[in-house]
Design a protein around this motif. Structure first.
Motif, PDB file in Angstrom:
ATOM      1  N   ALA A 105       0.521  -1.103   0.092  1.00 55.66           N
ATOM      2  CA  ALA A 105       0.573  -0.033  -0.182  1.00 55.66           C
ATOM      3  C   ALA A 105       0.469   1.860   0.155  1.00 55.66           C
ATOM      4  CB  ALA A 105      -1.209   0.032   0.842  1.00 55.66           C
ATOM      5  N   TYR A 106       1.967   1.343   0.998  1.00 53.46           N
ATOM      6  CA  TYR A 106       3.588   2.104   0.921  1.00 53.46           C
ATOM      7  C   TYR A 106       3.810   3.065  -1.053  1.00 53.46           C
ATOM      8  CZ  TYR A 106       6.064  -1.325   1.870  1.00 53.46           C
ATOM      9  OH  TYR A 106       7.274  -2.121   1.508  1.00 53.46           O
TER      10      TYR A 106
ATOM     11  N   ASP B 279       5.495   6.422  -0.209  1.00 50.24           N
ATOM     12  CA  ASP B 279       4.845   7.423   0.372  1.00 50.24           C
ATOM     13  C   ASP B 279       5.697   7.001   1.130  1.00 50.24           C
ATOM     14  OD1 ASP B 279       3.330   8.887   1.659  1.00 50.24           O
ATOM     15  OD2 ASP B 279       1.691   8.280   0.932  1.00 50.24           O
TER      16      ASP B 279
ATOM     17  N   SER C  64       4.910   8.809   3.975  1.00 51.62           N
ATOM     18  CA  SER C  64       4.497   9.251   5.091  1.00 51.62           C
ATOM     19  C   SER C  64       3.787   8.141   5.389  1.00 51.62           C
ATOM     20  CB  SER C  64       3.269  10.058   4.907  1.00 51.62           C
ATOM     21  OG  SER C  64       2.553  10.315   5.516  1.00 51.62           O
ATOM     22  N   ALA C  65       3.098   6.944   4.517  1.00 54.05           N
ATOM     23  CA  ALA C  65       2.475   5.785   4.312  1.00 54.05           C
ATOM     24  C   ALA C  65       3.256   4.214   5.185  1.00 54.05           C
ATOM     25  CB  ALA C  65       1.531   5.159   3.330  1.00 54.05           C
ATOM     26  N   ARG C  66       4.732   5.110   4.788  1.00 55.44           N
ATOM     27  CA  ARG C  66       5.264   3.700   5.248  1.00 55.44           C
ATOM     28  C   ARG C  66       5.429   3.791   6.685  1.00 55.44           C
ATOM     29  NH1 ARG C  66       6.588  -0.946   6.954  1.00 55.44           N
ATOM     30  NH2 ARG C  66       8.379  -1.561   6.359  1.00 55.44           N
TER      31      ARG C  66
ATOM     32  N   LYS D  17      -1.089   8.924   7.786  1.00 53.71           N
ATOM     33  CA  LYS D  17      -2.326   9.260   7.047  1.00 53.71           C
ATOM     34  C   LYS D  17      -0.907   9.046   4.955  1.00 53.71           C
ATOM     35  CE  LYS D  17      -5.384  13.064   4.926  1.00 53.71           C
ATOM     36  NZ  LYS D  17      -5.101  13.833   4.924  1.00 53.71           N
ATOM     37  N   PRO D  18      -1.958   8.431   4.450  1.00 52.58           N
ATOM     38  CA  PRO D  18      -1.333   8.637   2.889  1.00 52.58           C
ATOM     39  C   PRO D  18      -1.472   9.619   2.646  1.00 52.58           C
ATOM     40  CG  PRO D  18      -2.329   6.600   3.613  1.00 52.58           C
ATOM     41  CD  PRO D  18      -2.601   7.259   4.507  1.00 52.58           C
TER      42      PRO D  18
ATOM     43  N   ASP E 160      -1.417  12.953  -0.359  1.00 51.27           N
ATOM     44  CA  ASP E 160      -2.035  12.917  -1.302  1.00 51.27           C
ATOM     45  C   ASP E 160      -0.831  13.565  -2.840  1.00 51.27           C
ATOM     46  OD1 ASP E 160      -3.661  13.383  -3.934  1.00 51.27           O
ATOM     47  OD2 ASP E 160      -5.441  14.334  -2.450  1.00 51.27           O
TER      48      ASP E 160
END
Length: 155
Positions: A49-50, A66, A68-70, A74-75, A77
């Motif tokens: 997902a990251y 990403d 942030s996601a890793r 919050k993922p 944008d």
């Protein structure tokens, strides 16, 4: 982006500081190959997902992560204001999506404080310390721990 190389004293290390949301992080400058603007990535099926996808970087396929996601945040944008930090992690080159690069820091090992015991296990796994500089709290990230070499290391 180009920066002048400074003569470092024994025990000094240089770090690249960057923002994700309202938090600041940093990584060892020796891992960073370049900093470039955001380029839309081509999604890859069945990727984590990251992972935002891949881009063409001068004829080489570069995976874009990403950050942030890793890091469990919050993922992102991605917009034209985001930047990609192209970094060498072991034998792989990856692109790390961050909000902005903010600084180059020269620090000593004494400047780096240990990660607090009350932080989450996830945070302690990636964070190698905290820098308190000019009323800023900057988390030092160890890139090798973000991207284990094998799946068994990730578990």
């Amino acid at each position: 982006m180009s920066y002048a190389v400074k003569n470092l004293n024994e025990g000094d290390r240089e770090l690249i500081a960057f923002r994700i949301g309202n938090q600041e992080f940093c990584v060892n400058i020796m891992s960073v190959r370049e900093i470039r603007g955001w380029t839309p990535a081509t999604a890859m099926p069945h990727s984590p997902a990251y992972m935002l996808g891949v881009i063409n970087l001068r004829g080489a396929v570069l995976p874009i992560i990403d950050l942030s996601a890793r890091l469990g945040m919050k993922p992102a944008d991605p917009t034209a204001r985001h930047v990609i930090i192209v970094a060498q992690v072991r034998r792989k080159v990856v692109g790390l999506l961050v909000d902005a690069v903010s600084d180059i820091l020269t620090v000593t090992d004494e400047t780096i404080q240990p990660t607090p015991e009350i932080s989450s296990e996830l945070e302690r796994q990636f964070a190698r310390g905290i820098l308190a500089i000019d009323k800023r709290m900057i988390c030092l990230i160890e890139l090798e721990s973000l991207f284990p070499e094998t799946e068994s290391e990730a578990a």
